[in-house]
Design a protein around this motif. Structure first.
Motif: not given
Length: 371
Positions: A189, A192, A194, A279
């Motif tokens: 969190a 985030q 990717k 995400p």
């Protein structure tokens, strides 16, 4: 007049340490034997058990799906087909025409949306295929990281002892007391992430402590064996002893933990994507299940049930394949099990054709009857 050799000098010359081989091995023969012992024989051992064969085929299928599959399957996009097409619907297989020498022939098979579509008309099969590369990258990053760290720290702690042992065990105990899933959720969190490799590292950040303690316990017994004492008496360095004598004896256990860590990475990543903590920047089987549940209520209506059950089935098959493949890895690295499969043949003993056979070329074809 030349003096004759004394009995003592003749005995020294006849010692086995002073005796050289009568024959020499060419580089080609040495290379062939190396390939035979490191590649051919392990593959035959792996292939001699049906569970290992099935696991190997499943794992290779996912590897090919994540490499070649993304090249031959189109990237999923909205409107690929009608909404909520069911798997193996009418027209899922067609033959496109190909012109050869001016003659048109139906030779190009097209698997059109073989597993149906979702609420946006995107192909389910294309989503499954294009989610596989990121999953493989996460498995490699997380499982390799936790296994390598645990192996290095565990072997050092067990072999060196003393302050090194106490320091590493204290660090592993602290890591084991931290709740794993909440820690991963907080880090994910906050960052985030990717990149799939970074996600894999985060998921495997606390998986090394348990294996580290287990490896340390194994090393405590292995380090007292005769071959380790002999290497130590010869003055070999600690890294050399760990790499040549201790770690190979632990590879069976380490390989099984690697598979367990890989399964953990799959389950954790899918869960975090499903919960929306990670995400939605890449296709993932967890993302597919999340959209299926929140968009169409796939658990309560038959027309979209395939949207959520196909990713679940994909995860289950991969997990089963990893478990079966780990049993094959145990047969390769476990010397007791491998000795029952592999029968060494002396290179000096000719075969039926009169040619010398190399070691590790003859492998028992019968299965091991586990007691």
């Amino acid at each position: 007049m030349a003096s004759q050799q004394s009995d003592g000098e003749r005995m020294v010359d006849e010692l086995p340490f002073n005796t050289t081989a009568d024959t020499t091995i060419s580089r080609q023969e040495e290379l062939r034997r190396t390939i035979d012992m490191t590649l051919v024989a392990p593959f035959r051992v792996l292939w001699s058990d049906w569970r290992a064969r099935v696991g190997f085929v499943i794992v290779m299928f996912y590897v090919l799906m994540g490499t070649l599959g993304v090249m031959v399957n189109p990237t999923p996009y909205t409107g690929m087909g009608d909404r909520y097409l069911q798997p193996f619907h009418d027209g899922w297989f067609t033959l496109q025409s190909v012109s050869i020498g001016g003659v048109t022939l139906p030779l190009d098979p097209q698997f059109h949306l073989v597993l149906g579509t979702d609420a946006l008309g995107q192909g389910i099969w294309s989503q499954v295929v294009h989610a596989t590369p990121a999953m493989i990258e996460m498995i490699l990053a997380g499982a390799v990281f936790s296994t390598v760290v645990a192996t290095i720290f565990g072997t050092l702690a067990g072999y060196k002892g003393g302050l090194t042992d106490r320091s590493i065990m204290t660090l592993s105990d602290i890591t084991m007391t931290i709740p794993g899933l909440p820690l991963v959720i907080i880090i994910a969190a906050a960052l985030q992430p990717k990149d799939p490799y970074l996600i894999g590292l985060i998921l495997g950040i606390n998986n090394w402590a348990g294996l580290c303690r287990a490896v340390r316990s194994q090393v405590l017994s292995v380090r007292e064996r005769n071959f380790v004492e002999a290497s130590r008496a010869m003055g070999l360095s600690t890294p050399r002893i760990l790499a040549d004598d201790i770690i190979p004896d632990l590879m069976s256990y380490i390989s099984i933990h690697f598979v367990r860590a890989a399964r953990g990475i799959v389950f954790e990543s899918v869960a975090l994507y499903y919960l929306g903590i990670l995400p939605f920047t890449t296709l993932n089987w967890g993302v597919m299940m999340n959209l299926a549940y929140n968009t169409s209520g796939a658990l309560y209506t038959w027309k979209s049930a395939h949207w959520i059950f196909i990713p679940m089935f994909t995860i289950t098959v991969l997990s089963v394949g990893l478990i079966l493949f780990s049993q094959g890895m145990d047969r390769i690295f476990n010397p007791r099990v491998r000795a029952r499969h592999v029968k060494s043949v002396s290179s000096a003993e000719p075969d039926e054709d009169g040619e010398a056979s190399s070691p590790m070329t003859t492998v028992a074809q019968t299965e091991v009857q586990d007691k």
